[in-house]
Design an enzyme around this catalytic site. Structure first.
Site, mmCIF file in Angstrom:
data_model
loop_
_atom_site.group_PDB
_atom_site.id
_atom_site.type_symbol
_atom_site.label_atom_id
_atom_site.label_comp_id
_atom_site.label_asym_id
_atom_site.label_seq_id
_atom_site.Cartn_x
_atom_site.Cartn_y
_atom_site.Cartn_z
ATOM 1 N N LYS A 1 -20.861 27.674 6.164
ATOM 2 C CA LYS A 1 -20.467 26.348 5.676
ATOM 3 C C LYS A 1 -19.705 25.559 6.730
ATOM 4 C CE LYS A 1 -18.230 28.025 2.144
ATOM 5 N NZ LYS A 1 -18.609 29.448 2.332
ATOM 6 N N GLY B 1 -12.529 31.703 5.928
ATOM 7 C CA GLY B 1 -12.678 31.694 7.379
ATOM 8 C C GLY B 1 -13.916 30.903 7.759
ATOM 9 N N HIS B 2 -13.721 29.677 8.229
ATOM 10 C CA HIS B 2 -14.844 28.824 8.630
ATOM 11 C C HIS B 2 -14.859 28.693 10.151
ATOM 12 C CE1 HIS B 2 -14.927 26.685 4.449
ATOM 13 N NE2 HIS B 2 -15.280 27.942 4.407
ATOM 14 N N ASP C 1 -19.388 33.151 3.442
ATOM 15 C CA ASP C 1 -19.850 33.501 4.801
ATOM 16 C C ASP C 1 -21.251 32.967 5.093
ATOM 17 O OD1 ASP C 1 -17.482 35.141 5.327
ATOM 18 O OD2 ASP C 1 -18.390 36.576 3.947
ATOM 19 N N GLN D 1 -15.183 29.287 -0.561
ATOM 20 C CA GLN D 1 -15.994 30.496 -0.737
ATOM 21 C C GLN D 1 -17.319 30.143 -1.418
ATOM 22 O OE1 GLN D 1 -12.535 30.819 -1.810
ATOM 23 N NE2 GLN D 1 -11.882 32.003 -0.035
#
Length: 425
Positions: free
Chosen positions: A19, A43-44, A16, A226
């Site tokens: 990135k 989740g990006h 988080d 991650q």
């Protein structure tokens, strides 16, 4: 932003870190973005003008129309999630046909993986804090040599045979140990057969394709999903993901040699966040955590929606991440969230540990006492600043202190969610 060599972008904290924005920014200077680990638990977020793209399996470079993207063999793929993501991207005007490639050796996340993940977390009272997306059980099957790959699915017969072999065991486990409903073999078979025509055009020998592209001079960005401290070997085990998140994982997750990684860029927030359970030495008290979460506006997990825990910047862990990844640069995100704070703190030492030591277990880390360096904050809003020298003097000192403590240069500073809200040094 021009890129002269292949590079790897890795999170320096617990994920988080922003990135997605950094990968998107750098993607304009490469030919290929290749994702090497994780699954639909990632989740990006990429913002371009007024448009927002939330990506889970598709590499963040897909937003650039001339960039090719590869989902590598180290990624675990839920076909349902992938199809939904591609459909949404197409509705948002992003053409993926001919640009997205999927390694035949990537393992499939199946409905029984998701059911087992959910049942396991429920049984242990949510002790780990997984995303319930079936990631851990998929990697478990991969390591146990009972997994099913994307290639098995598109070839048809291997999928049918392997699914049949796995089914008795999975249903026995669900019914007799977890006391959950069984999964329908025929329903999975019918559903997954429908994915074959849509997946087949994407499937390739990912390692062969990527190496061939590099031999032709194509520049590649290797994308991690991650952060460093969710790495299954070097993270705060057992509060980790089930794959190798560090830069070395790119070699395994894509089938490329270490010599192909020319540069590693770590991404870290100007503070620290964590979703789920696990030790967090610099965590704020609830009041301060809520203040930062509200200032940031989006400190909620993109996959789970859970509020992120927030804390001060931890130079000890980021310095460790620099060494684990062989990083040469840092990208600092969300510096603007610290606007208006009278005082900032940076964790500079875990008492009882040397400068280059890091607690070897989550239990040890939980007991750590942190020594902080206090620094004055700034009152000026910085979202519209584009040059480092124009930042408030205390913001510059904060960045310079991070450089001094981590031993690497801060080459990018994000002061907002959009591409243009970035200071390049």
């Amino acid at each position: 932003m021009p890129v002269n060599k292949n590079l790897c972008v890795v999170g320096a904290q617990w994920g988080d870190e922003g990135k997605g924005k950094i990968v998107d920014l750098l993607s304009g200077g490469v030919d290929i973005v290749a994702r090497y680990q994780g699954g639909a638990n990632a989740g990006h977020t990429v913002r371009v003008g007024q448009r927002e793209f939330v990506l889970h399996l598709v590499p963040s470079g897909i937003v650039h129309p001339k960039v090719q993207c590869l989902i590598g063999n180290g990624v675990v793929v839920d076909p349902q999630s992938l199809m939904e993501e591609l459909s949404l991207l197409n509705k948002q005007g992003i053409e993926t046909a001919g640009r997205l490639h999927l390694s035949a050796n990537a393992h499939l996340t199946l409905p029984y993986h998701i059911s087992i993940d959910q049942a396991r977390e429920s049984r242990r009272g949510g002790a780990i804090g997984t995303t319930h997306r079936g990631i851990g059980p998929t990697y478990t099957d991969k390591a146990a040599r009972t997994g099913i790959t994307v290639g098995d699915l598109v070839r048809g017969r291997p999928f049918v045979e392997k699914l049949m072999r796995n089914f008795e065991e999975k249903n026995f486990l669900l019914q007799n140990y977890y006391h959950q409903r069984s999964i329908s073999y025929s329903q999975i078979l019918e559903t997954y057969k429908k994915f074959i025509p849509k997946l087949r055009p994407l499937v390739c020998d990912g390692a062969a394709w990527l190496n061939r592209m590099m031999e032709q001079g194509r520049r590649v960005l290797f994308e991690g999903a991650q952060g460093t401290f969710l790495d299954v070997d070097f993270g705060t085990y057992p509060f980790v993901t089930s794959s190798s998140t560090i830069a070395g994982g790119a070699c395994i997750g894509l089938g490329v040699g270490p010599d192909r990684i020319g540069q590693v860029i770590l991404v870290a927030k100007a503070y620290t966040t964590r979703v789920g359970h696990g030790p967090f030495p610099t965590e704020f008290d609830p009041k301060m955590s809520e203040l930062i979460r509200n200032k940031a506006g989006d400190e909620f997990g993109r996959t789970t929606g859970r509020p992120r825990r927030c804390g001060w910047f931890d130079a000890v862990m980021v310095r460790r991440a620099v060494k684990l990844n062989g990083a040469s640069e840092l990208a600092i995100t969300k510096l603007d969230v610290l606007d208006g704070l009278n005082q900032l703190k940076i964790a500079v030492e875990y008492q009882g540990y040397g400068r280059d030591e890091y607690p070897w277990s989550a239990t040890e880390l939980e007991r750590c006492r942190v020594r902080y360096l206090a620094m004055p904050g700034w009152s000026q809003r910085i979202k519209d600043i584009r040059r480092f020298q124009d930042l408030p003097s205390n913001a510059r000192r904060y960045i310079q202190k991070i450089e001094q403590l981590t031993g690497v240069k801060v080459s990018m500073i994000s002061v907002g969610a959009e591409r243009k809200q970035t200071i390049i040094r």
